[in-house]
Design an enzyme around this catalytic site. Sequence first.
Site, PDB file in Angstrom:
ATOM      1  N   ASN A  14      10.075 -21.584  12.919  1.00  0.00           N
ATOM      2  CA  ASN A  14       9.266 -21.697  14.132  1.00  0.00           C
ATOM      3  C   ASN A  14       9.467 -20.460  15.007  1.00  0.00           C
ATOM      4  O   ASN A  14      10.223 -19.559  14.648  1.00  0.00           O
ATOM      5  CB  ASN A  14       9.614 -22.992  14.882  1.00  0.00           C
ATOM      6  N   LYS A  42      11.053 -38.301  26.537  1.00  0.00           N
ATOM      7  CA  LYS A  42      12.084 -37.790  25.619  1.00  0.00           C
ATOM      8  C   LYS A  42      13.483 -37.989  26.212  1.00  0.00           C
ATOM      9  O   LYS A  42      14.416 -38.328  25.496  1.00  0.00           O
ATOM     10  CB  LYS A  42      11.826 -36.301  25.354  1.00  0.00           C
TER      11      LYS A  42
HETATM   12  N1  CTP Z   1      16.654 -31.722  18.354  1.00  0.00           N
HETATM   13  C1  CTP Z   1      17.742 -32.154  17.622  1.00  0.00           C
HETATM   14  N2  CTP Z   1      17.623 -32.440  16.295  1.00  0.00           N
HETATM   15  C2  CTP Z   1      16.437 -32.339  15.686  1.00  0.00           C
HETATM   16  C3  CTP Z   1      15.295 -31.927  16.406  1.00  0.00           C
HETATM   17  C4  CTP Z   1      15.453 -31.618  17.742  1.00  0.00           C
HETATM   18  O1  CTP Z   1      18.835 -32.246  18.187  1.00  0.00           O
HETATM   19  N3  CTP Z   1      16.355 -32.621  14.395  1.00  0.00           N
HETATM   20  C5  CTP Z   1      16.833 -31.415  19.775  1.00  0.00           C
HETATM   21  C6  CTP Z   1      16.398 -30.039  20.172  1.00  0.00           C
HETATM   22  O2  CTP Z   1      17.495 -29.117  20.107  1.00  0.00           O
HETATM   23  C7  CTP Z   1      15.933 -30.246  21.613  1.00  0.00           C
HETATM   24  C8  CTP Z   1      15.425 -31.670  21.637  1.00  0.00           C
HETATM   25  O3  CTP Z   1      15.992 -32.292  20.470  1.00  0.00           O
HETATM   26  O4  CTP Z   1      17.004 -30.169  22.518  1.00  0.00           O
HETATM   27  C9  CTP Z   1      13.935 -31.827  21.647  1.00  0.00           C
HETATM   28  O5  CTP Z   1      13.369 -31.502  20.457  1.00  0.00           O
HETATM   29  P1  CTP Z   1      11.846 -31.841  20.069  1.00  0.00           P
HETATM   30  O6  CTP Z   1      11.684 -31.447  18.665  1.00  0.00           O
HETATM   31  O7  CTP Z   1      10.944 -31.232  21.080  1.00  0.00           O
HETATM   32  O8  CTP Z   1      11.767 -33.397  20.307  1.00  0.00           O
HETATM   33  P2  CTP Z   1      11.263 -34.571  19.456  1.00  0.00           P
HETATM   34  O9  CTP Z   1      11.901 -35.771  20.017  1.00  0.00           O
HETATM   35  O10 CTP Z   1      11.505 -34.257  18.029  1.00  0.00           O
HETATM   36  O11 CTP Z   1       9.727 -34.732  19.793  1.00  0.00           O
HETATM   37  P3  CTP Z   1       8.411 -33.965  19.333  1.00  0.00           P
HETATM   38  O12 CTP Z   1       8.778 -32.961  18.269  1.00  0.00           O
HETATM   39  O13 CTP Z   1       7.515 -35.012  18.868  1.00  0.00           O
HETATM   40  O14 CTP Z   1       7.930 -33.288  20.582  1.00  0.00           O
END
Ligand code: CTP
Length: 408
Positions: free
Chosen positions: A210, A341
Amino acid sequence: MKQLSGKRVLLGVCGSIAAYKSAELVRDLRDAGAEVRVVMTEAATEFITPLTLQALSGHPVRTGLVDTAAEAAMGHIELARWPDAVLVAPASADFIARLAQGRADDLLAALCLATRAPVALAPAMNAGMWENAATRANIDKLTRQGVAFFGPVSGALACGEQGPGRMIDNRTIIDKLAALFPSAALQGVAVLVSAGPTREAIDPVRYLSNRSSGKMGFAVAAAAVEAGAQVTLISGPVALPTPERVKRVDVISAAQMYRAVMEHAPAHQIFVAAAAVADFVPQAFAQQKLKKEKFSAEDGFVLRLKQSPDILAELAGREQRPFLVGFAAETESVEQNGCAKLQRKKLDMIAINDVSEGRGFDRDENELLVLWPGGRARLELAGKGRLARELMGLIADRYREHYEKNTT
Ligand code: CTP
């Protein structure tokens, strides 16, 4: 409290047309709480009088290395011991060159050589001089020796040219100077930070990733060190130097990030999850490079992805958990999604990044909306360094409250 309360700043002024700004800078430094003493190079006195800076600083201004009366009042070595920081603004190309050579042929250069305080330079010069290979080499050398450079910025220059070489504004100089002094807000606290993207291998040559550059997470790690914390930074693949005094652990994939965070989290009181971890990763890894002949033009290539474990959510479910700060990159309903979230992941705080229309990624500036149960703060558009410091301030305040609530 003022930004530079009680700090002693030795302001060096070099011969540059930007020296006229030094008068205002003395006043601004004093308004920020600093005690200021001024040393000018001979050339600087052609642009602004010592009397002006003496009146504004409230102390005699020194220019010469061999001045018996001044030496009797405060010797140059004593003067080198006096400051908490040496700030040279404006710093000319010639002064930077002399400093890079370790010369002591005038008072200001001698002081910079003798002092044990941090030295910061705010350069001001013609764009050609700034871009010249000799100046670049001098700056590289001084940076490696720990000298801080504040600016310059691009803009209209006194010589009539446009380009880099303009001294940065006083407000920014003061912010950057203040950042050289560690606060004690997180003294004795261990902070774990994750940063950067993850890379999910499809075959030996291809991967999914990404647009995260890691800049925000690295700035957060540096800000935590500044606040007195012991910092471990778990970084995905990025092209960034490790901030001073940070223990860095490099990982590539979401699975490695997961293992590294789980291993280090128990020894840390705060976890700031700034990494953009892949939510979905390839279900299978092809041991050999996928050849395109194997796929038809009509059907294309279908890649099956599986969900990766949510690191934050898993830590949040533990009984013994650090204070958890998540990041959210949102392109729509920014506050609503961020708030959801925060609750869904049971976080102590979330920093929401509006990444609609390409904002936030791989930029040096950003803005954040920070939410926690029962509170919010908007951190206005600023350099990621400053933003990280402000975020760290909020984290330290919330962490203290949380800690005190749970120990009383
Ligand atoms: N994060 C994590 N582990 C993952 C994915 C994300 O700990 N496998 C953490 C990221 O470091 C960040 C937070 O979660 O601090 C938000 O990540 P995001 O991907 O935006 O949230 P999601 O809940 O996965 O929601 P979405 O992708 O649907 O926006």
